[in-house]
Design an enzyme around this catalytic site. Structure first.
Site, PDB file in Angstrom:
ATOM      1  N   ASP A 152       0.238   5.127   1.253  1.00 39.56           N
ATOM      2  CA  ASP A 152       0.570   5.484  -0.284  1.00 39.56           C
ATOM      3  C   ASP A 152       2.108   5.483  -0.424  1.00 39.56           C
ATOM      4  OD1 ASP A 152      -2.071   5.521  -0.844  1.00 39.56           O
ATOM      5  OD2 ASP A 152      -2.100   7.757  -0.265  1.00 39.56           O
ATOM      6  N   LYS A 153       2.771   5.444  -1.498  1.00 40.53           N
ATOM      7  CA  LYS A 153       3.920   5.527  -2.130  1.00 40.53           C
ATOM      8  C   LYS A 153       4.721   6.912  -1.703  1.00 40.53           C
ATOM      9  CE  LYS A 153       6.861   6.224  -6.220  1.00 40.53           C
ATOM     10  NZ  LYS A 153       6.817   6.279  -7.624  1.00 40.53           N
TER      11      LYS A 153
END
Length: 341
Positions: A152-153
């Site tokens: 994830d970011k």
């Protein structure tokens, strides 16, 4: 229906297309607010622009942003932005390469960097950086150059990237067959009762909030997901925990930890940005707020990565340090725990 009002006629000119049916329990809600729950990285402004352009339909009729969505409505939205191939532009962005040879490389991704371009993130991604570093990256089944897996970011840590078609096939099979090794370090809310354990429960999109994933313990929806966890250190109202993935589902650790009552610290999407454990003292609240400022993201780091090299067939094992924001947060809680006993 007028030709310009027909979504299928316009669909080819627009890059992204979302289609969902409001659930039975849906209370009347403005369509712009409704879509904010469904479209990752979309701002209210972006949705309102789509409405002004006539790109939001409910039951195949164009609606304005103040239309109230009701149970059973089919909501469809399209956005205008550059075509997919224009997103894959090389950009001179520094990346932390831990290892590289002719067929693969391992990178340590910082928190805040998106892995691949997509809606709301058209530049500054890891893929943009990799395309600058390597001329011809192989493309996977989702048209994402070099990617074998992703994180994830706002999760930091290790990723392996394939530089050849053969390496991509070989590495992808290891992830599919669950023979790759991945260990994450997380800070979670609450004092875990058990020193170690396993969380099992199928994961799929949340039926009401499409930005969240959800555990379906009966296995009637979603894909199988298995996470093994082990307590590293107890920090009073928090626990530092190691999580080893047997499967690699979207948001797996974040969702599994929430499912067993231990949401990740400062994980805004899953409610971890609220004070979930502790006292009601004002000083404590201030302390937690300061800890959130030190670590302004979910407390998750992909620390180790292991796989068999596609060419040499040797076992490759990589380890990374816990990043500064997480390390400082852990130290802050250690100090608090020590002085509050």
């Amino acid at each position: 229906m007028e030709p310009q009002n027909d979504p299928d006629l316009q669909e080819n000119e627009l890059f992204e297309h979302f289609n969902t049916i409001a659930s039975k329990g849906q209370e009347p809600l403005r369509v712009d607010k409704f879509l904010m729950n469904f479209i990752e990285n979309a701002t209210r402004n972006k949705i309102q622009q789509a409405a002004k352009s006539g790109h939001i339909w409910v039951n195949d009729v164009i609606v304005k942003q103040n239309y109230k969505v009701k149970a059973g409505d089919e909501v469809k939205v399209l956005f205008e932005h550059p075509p997919h191939e224009n997103l894959l532009v090389p950009e001179d962005i520094p990346i932390d390469i831990v290892y590289e040879d002719d067929v693969l490389l391992v990178v340590n991704k910082p928190a805040g960097m998106v892995v691949h371009p997509g809606h709301g993130n058209y530049s500054g991604t890891l893929i943009n950086a990799l395309l600058h570093h390597i001329e011809n990256l192989p493309v996977n089944s989702n048209e994402r150059p070099g990617l074998v897996h992703r994180i994830d970011k706002d999760t930091s840590g290790l990723l392996v990237v394939a530089k050849t078609e053969a390496a991509m096939t070989h590495l992808s099979k290891q992830f599919f067959d669950k023979t790759s090794e991945r260990e994450y370090v997380a800070i979670v809310w609450g004092n875990m009762e058990e020193d170690e354990g396993t969380v099992e429960g199928h994961i799929a999109r949340h039926p009401k909030n499409r930005l969240q994933m959800h555990v379906f313990p009966e296995g009637d929806q979603g894909k199988e997901a298995v996470t093994h966890y082990k307590v590293i250190e107890r920090l009073g109202y928090l626990t530092l925990v190691s999580c080893k993935l047997e499967t690699g589902r979207t948001h797996q650790i974040r969702v599994h930890m929430k499912y067993i009552g231990h949401t990740l610290f400062n994980d805004e999407r899953y409610g971890g940005e609220k004070i979930l454990k502790g006292t009601t003292f004002t000083k404590y609240k201030q302390f937690v707020e300061n800890a959130f400022k030190i670590l302004p993201r979910q407390a998750l780091h992909a620390k180790t990565l292991g796989f068999i090299h596609p060419v040499t067939k040797k076992k490759m094992q990589f380890d990374s340090e816990i990043p500064k924001d997480m390390a400082e947060c852990i130290e802050k809680w250690r100090d608090y725990t020590k002085h509050s006993q």
